[in-house]
Design a protein around this motif. Structure first.
Motif, PDB file in Angstrom:
ATOM      1  N   TYR A 129      16.989 -11.852  -9.208  1.00 52.57           N
ATOM      2  CA  TYR A 129      16.632 -12.330  -7.871  1.00 52.57           C
ATOM      3  C   TYR A 129      15.240 -12.962  -7.920  1.00 52.57           C
ATOM      4  N   HIS A 130      15.193 -14.267  -7.716  1.00 53.87           N
ATOM      5  CA  HIS A 130      13.929 -14.990  -7.792  1.00 53.87           C
ATOM      6  C   HIS A 130      13.728 -15.799  -6.518  1.00 53.87           C
ATOM      7  N   VAL A 131      12.687 -15.447  -5.790  1.00 56.57           N
ATOM      8  CA  VAL A 131      12.348 -16.166  -4.576  1.00 56.57           C
ATOM      9  C   VAL A 131      10.832 -16.046  -4.379  1.00 56.57           C
ATOM     10  N   CYS A 132      10.204 -17.111  -4.019  1.00 58.41           N
ATOM     11  CA  CYS A 132       8.755 -17.114  -3.751  1.00 58.41           C
ATOM     12  C   CYS A 132       7.967 -16.455  -4.879  1.00 58.41           C
ATOM     13  N   GLU A 133       8.315 -16.783  -6.099  1.00 58.87           N
ATOM     14  CA  GLU A 133       7.712 -16.135  -7.265  1.00 58.87           C
ATOM     15  C   GLU A 133       6.221 -16.411  -7.405  1.00 58.87           C
ATOM     16  N   GLU A 134       5.712 -17.405  -6.717  1.00 59.44           N
ATOM     17  CA  GLU A 134       4.289 -17.724  -6.792  1.00 59.44           C
ATOM     18  C   GLU A 134       3.417 -16.752  -5.990  1.00 59.44           C
ATOM     19  N   LEU A 135       4.036 -15.936  -5.149  1.00 59.96           N
ATOM     20  CA  LEU A 135       3.284 -15.001  -4.315  1.00 59.96           C
ATOM     21  C   LEU A 135       2.847 -13.778  -5.110  1.00 59.96           C
ATOM     22  N   PRO A 136       1.752 -13.134  -4.677  1.00 59.67           N
ATOM     23  CA  PRO A 136       1.307 -11.906  -5.342  1.00 59.67           C
ATOM     24  C   PRO A 136       2.379 -10.819  -5.260  1.00 59.67           C
ATOM     25  N   LYS A 137       2.418  -9.983  -6.302  1.00 57.53           N
ATOM     26  CA  LYS A 137       3.402  -8.900  -6.365  1.00 57.53           C
ATOM     27  C   LYS A 137       2.690  -7.565  -6.514  1.00 57.53           C
ATOM     28  N   LEU A 138       3.030  -6.642  -5.611  1.00 59.71           N
ATOM     29  CA  LEU A 138       2.523  -5.278  -5.684  1.00 59.71           C
ATOM     30  C   LEU A 138       3.674  -4.366  -6.061  1.00 59.71           C
ATOM     31  N   THR A 139       3.404  -3.398  -6.896  1.00 60.79           N
ATOM     32  CA  THR A 139       4.444  -2.473  -7.337  1.00 60.79           C
ATOM     33  C   THR A 139       4.391  -1.191  -6.522  1.00 60.79           C
ATOM     34  N   GLY A 140       5.350  -0.309  -6.763  1.00 62.56           N
ATOM     35  CA  GLY A 140       5.347   0.998  -6.113  1.00 62.56           C
ATOM     36  C   GLY A 140       4.098   1.788  -6.465  1.00 62.56           C
ATOM     37  N   GLN A 141       3.581   1.582  -7.671  1.00 58.03           N
ATOM     38  CA  GLN A 141       2.341   2.263  -8.077  1.00 58.03           C
ATOM     39  C   GLN A 141       1.146   1.756  -7.285  1.00 58.03           C
ATOM     40  N   ASP A 142       1.277   0.571  -6.696  1.00 59.54           N
ATOM     41  CA  ASP A 142       0.226  -0.008  -5.871  1.00 59.54           C
ATOM     42  C   ASP A 142       0.345   0.423  -4.406  1.00 59.54           C
ATOM     43  N   ALA A 143       1.206   1.380  -4.111  1.00 55.36           N
ATOM     44  CA  ALA A 143       1.496   1.739  -2.716  1.00 55.36           C
ATOM     45  C   ALA A 143       0.233   2.084  -1.933  1.00 55.36           C
ATOM     46  N   ASP A 144      -0.662   2.856  -2.526  1.00 53.14           N
ATOM     47  CA  ASP A 144      -1.899   3.205  -1.819  1.00 53.14           C
ATOM     48  C   ASP A 144      -2.739   1.965  -1.538  1.00 53.14           C
ATOM     49  N   VAL A 145      -2.788   1.059  -2.504  1.00 53.66           N
ATOM     50  CA  VAL A 145      -3.518  -0.194  -2.320  1.00 53.66           C
ATOM     51  C   VAL A 145      -2.868  -1.005  -1.211  1.00 53.66           C
ATOM     52  N   LEU A 146      -1.543  -1.065  -1.227  1.00 55.24           N
ATOM     53  CA  LEU A 146      -0.807  -1.806  -0.209  1.00 55.24           C
ATOM     54  C   LEU A 146      -1.078  -1.249   1.182  1.00 55.24           C
ATOM     55  N   ILE A 147      -0.968   0.052   1.341  1.00 53.50           N
ATOM     56  CA  ILE A 147      -1.183   0.667   2.656  1.00 53.50           C
ATOM     57  C   ILE A 147      -2.591   0.385   3.154  1.00 53.50           C
ATOM     58  N   GLU A 148      -3.562   0.490   2.282  1.00 57.16           N
ATOM     59  CA  GLU A 148      -4.946   0.220   2.693  1.00 57.16           C
ATOM     60  C   GLU A 148      -5.115  -1.255   3.053  1.00 57.16           C
ATOM     61  N   MET A 149      -4.486  -2.155   2.304  1.00 64.64           N
ATOM     62  CA  MET A 149      -4.546  -3.583   2.597  1.00 64.64           C
ATOM     63  C   MET A 149      -3.932  -3.858   3.971  1.00 64.64           C
ATOM     64  N   LEU A 150      -2.767  -3.295   4.221  1.00 57.02           N
ATOM     65  CA  LEU A 150      -2.115  -3.486   5.519  1.00 57.02           C
ATOM     66  C   LEU A 150      -2.942  -2.878   6.642  1.00 57.02           C
ATOM     67  N   ARG A 151      -3.520  -1.723   6.397  1.00 59.23           N
ATOM     68  CA  ARG A 151      -4.360  -1.066   7.401  1.00 59.23           C
ATOM     69  C   ARG A 151      -5.523  -1.984   7.779  1.00 59.23           C
ATOM     70  N   GLN A 152      -6.172  -2.566   6.783  1.00 57.15           N
ATOM     71  CA  GLN A 152      -7.309  -3.457   7.056  1.00 57.15           C
ATOM     72  C   GLN A 152      -6.875  -4.716   7.811  1.00 57.15           C
ATOM     73  N   GLU A 153      -5.683  -5.201   7.499  1.00 55.45           N
ATOM     74  CA  GLU A 153      -5.197  -6.424   8.115  1.00 55.45           C
ATOM     75  C   GLU A 153      -4.648  -6.232   9.526  1.00 55.45           C
ATOM     76  N   HIS A 154      -4.030  -5.067   9.790  1.00 53.24           N
ATOM     77  CA  HIS A 154      -3.232  -4.956  11.006  1.00 53.24           C
ATOM     78  C   HIS A 154      -3.534  -3.788  11.916  1.00 53.24           C
ATOM     79  N   ARG A 155      -4.284  -2.839  11.468  1.00 51.05           N
ATOM     80  CA  ARG A 155      -4.515  -1.666  12.305  1.00 51.05           C
ATOM     81  C   ARG A 155      -5.349  -2.055  13.519  1.00 51.05           C
TER      82      ARG A 155
END
Length: 154
Positions: free
Chosen positions: A124-150
């Motif tokens: 499955y290949h779509v928008c492959e140029e976009l940044p990719k975060l893994t499940g191991q990055d979950a804490d980073v992702l949550i903090e990123m979303l918190r900063q962007e949207h909270r």
């Protein structure tokens, strides 16, 4: 523009569920987690976050299935269309999101990243140029979303 909200409307396939909300339309993401794969029957799900407290249903509300210790997935009991992922804890309401496919004007949405890319299906290949975060990055992702949207972000 990514961090601005846009008023949207949307709903399910049969029209029983209709909603309106303020969403971060230009900051969507493609989720490759296995729960999204199973709940949609697709290789990924594309969603946009809702500004906390702005999701309102017109007519029927979705039925919910608690899919993890963090959230529940809302769907139409009639047609089965997936509409929303909603946080179980009220303080995490800022993580609530709607599926791009349920928007009345889905072509206006923009995705900015992949999440749980470590479980992306290899074919499955779509928008492959976009940044990719893994499940191991979950804490980073949550903090990123918190900063962007909270709502109480500085």
């Amino acid at each position: 523009m990514e961090h601005q909200t846009t008023h949207v409307t949307g709903g399910c396939l049969c029209g029983r569920i209709r909603y309106e909300a303020e969403v971060f339309l230009y900051n969507g993401y493609i989720c490759h987690c296995t729960i999204c794969q199973r709940s949609t029957g697709q290789p990924a799900e594309i969603t946009v976050l809702i500004k906390a407290g702005t999701l309102h249903y017109v007519g029927e509300e979705p039925r919910y299935y608690v899919s993890s210790g963090d959230g529940k997935r809302g769907f139409c009991a009639e047609c089965g269309a997936r509409i929303v992922w909603q946080a179980l804890r009220a303080e995490d309401d800022w993580l609530t999101n709607v599926t791009v496919g349920s928007l009345d004007r889905p072509a206006e949405a923009r995705v900015t990243r992949h999440i749980y890319a470590d479980t992306q299906l290899p074919w499955y290949h779509v928008c492959e140029e976009l940044p990719k975060l893994t499940g191991q990055d979950a804490d980073v992702l949550i903090e990123m979303l918190r900063q962007e949207h909270r709502p109480d972000r500085a």
